[in-house]
Enzyme design. Structure first.
Site, PDB file in Angstrom:
ATOM      1  N   SER A  72       0.832  -1.196   0.000  1.00 46.08           N
ATOM      2  CA  SER A  72       0.000   0.000   0.000  1.00 46.08           C
ATOM      3  C   SER A  72       0.872   1.254   0.000  1.00 46.08           C
ATOM      4  O   SER A  72       1.829   1.338  -0.780  1.00 46.08           O
ATOM      5  CB  SER A  72      -0.960  -0.041   1.196  1.00 46.08           C
ATOM      6  OG  SER A  72      -1.987   0.912   1.058  1.00 46.08           O
ATOM      7  N   ASP A 195      -5.222  -3.430  -3.134  1.00 45.74           N
ATOM      8  CA  ASP A 195      -4.269  -3.034  -2.095  1.00 45.74           C
ATOM      9  C   ASP A 195      -3.602  -4.236  -1.407  1.00 45.74           C
ATOM     10  O   ASP A 195      -4.271  -5.146  -0.925  1.00 45.74           O
ATOM     11  CB  ASP A 195      -5.030  -2.211  -1.054  1.00 45.74           C
ATOM     12  CG  ASP A 195      -4.125  -1.444  -0.123  1.00 45.74           C
ATOM     13  OD1 ASP A 195      -3.321  -2.081   0.564  1.00 45.74           O
ATOM     14  OD2 ASP A 195      -4.230  -0.202  -0.089  1.00 45.74           O
TER      15      ASP A 195
END
Length: 311
Positions: A72, A195
């Site tokens: 992320s 993500d």
């Protein structure tokens, strides 16, 4: 199995410390000095600023990671660090960003995706974010990086936990940063990605097990705790409940990683930074988050490690 049922597959100002193993009296800086450090930057909603500040703290102490890993927001900053981007340049890049630099909503396009059978995966197209990456990354591929890099993303098509260490850099960073519901899933090859924080909060174990981690002496993790509500309620209770449960799973998964690495006698140090929350509408808070993370690094380096606790 990792949290959310994903299997593992490889594809090519308050802070806390932990040393996995017996507690030692030397400071963290003394334990890291002269070592080949593998730096792991955790997932954290708009945690780009905090991770950049942490890198600044390491650099001011004369510590240079030998390899990087992240998911992320941590994945993007890890990529910039692995590319050798100078800290002042990294700070300037992040602090000058505005919402307009990545905000490209397309609700009608999302509906068209549903009709095509792709399903709704996010409001933002992600084209502006990809352009931001392509325009500012010093290199185009993993192979051109001066330092090894490992990124993690959630493969929605295969239901796997995918590790990227080769190939084009911008798509992999885009994939690991594609926050669920905000960004549309990112197509790479025949799969769609979201993500990396969904499946691995901080990929210390992945780095240790990968070829690029074999020559490292120690792992250093900068951990940004997930911000969730203590009391769930109101009209968004369902979404809040899922977010809270997911956060707990990721935290426990990271603890399991630390336990396994301890049994393998891999030295791991964790610095947990609790920073001001930054969102798409409060990017100005990035200044404060960056500075507090720098202070967090400096204070952590000046003290002996402590047990890992993320609050």
């Amino acid at each position: 199995m990792t949290p959310l049922g994903f299997a593992t597959r490889r594809v090519a100002p308050r802070e806390t410390l932990v040393y996995v193993g017996a507690m030692a009296s030397p400071t963290l800086h003394q334990l890291l000095e002269g070592k080949r450090i593998g730096l792991v930057l955790s997932a954290g909603y708009f945690g780009f600023y905090g991770h950049a500040g942490f890198l600044k703290g390491l650099a001011s102490a004369g510590l240079q990671p030998a390899a990087y890993a992240g998911t992320s927001a941590g994945g993007m900053v890890a990529a910039l660090g692995a590319a050798g981007m100078p800290i002042p340049e990294m700070e300037e890049l992040l602090l000058k960003q505005t919402r307009e630099n990545f905000w490209d909503p397309d609700p009608l396009g999302a509906v068209r995706d549903v009709r095509k059978g792709h399903g709704f995966t996010g409001l933002l197209k992600g084209r502006r974010f990809r352009t931001l990456l392509e325009d500012n990354l010093p290199v185009r591929t993993f192979e051109e990086l001066p330092h090894p890099l490992l990124l993690v993303a959630a493969n929605l098509t295969q239901g796997t936990h995918d590790v990227f260490t080769s190939g084009e850099l911008a798509p992999a960073i885009h994939a690991t940063c594609a926050y669920p519901g905000l960004f549309r899933s990112v197509p790479i090859g025949q799969s769609h990605y979201w993500d990396g924080g969904l499946v691995d909060k901080a990929p210390a174990l992945a780095l240790s097990e990968n070829a690029i981690g074999k020559d490292l002496d120690v792992l250093l993790v900068h951990y940004l705790p997930s911000k969730t509500r203590k009391v769930v309620g109101g009209p968004l209770v369902y979404a809040q409940g899922l977010a809270t449960a997911s956060s707990a799973l990721r935290h426990d998964h990271f603890r399991l990683q630390l336990s396994l690495l301890e049994t393998r006698k891999v030295p791991v140090y964790v610095v947990t930074s609790n920073l001001p929350p930054v969102t798409p509408t409060t990017l100005e808070r990035g200044f404060g988050a960056m500075d507090q993370a720098r202070l967090s690094a400096e204070r952590a380096l000046a003290r002996p490690p402590q047990k890992f606790e993320a609050s």
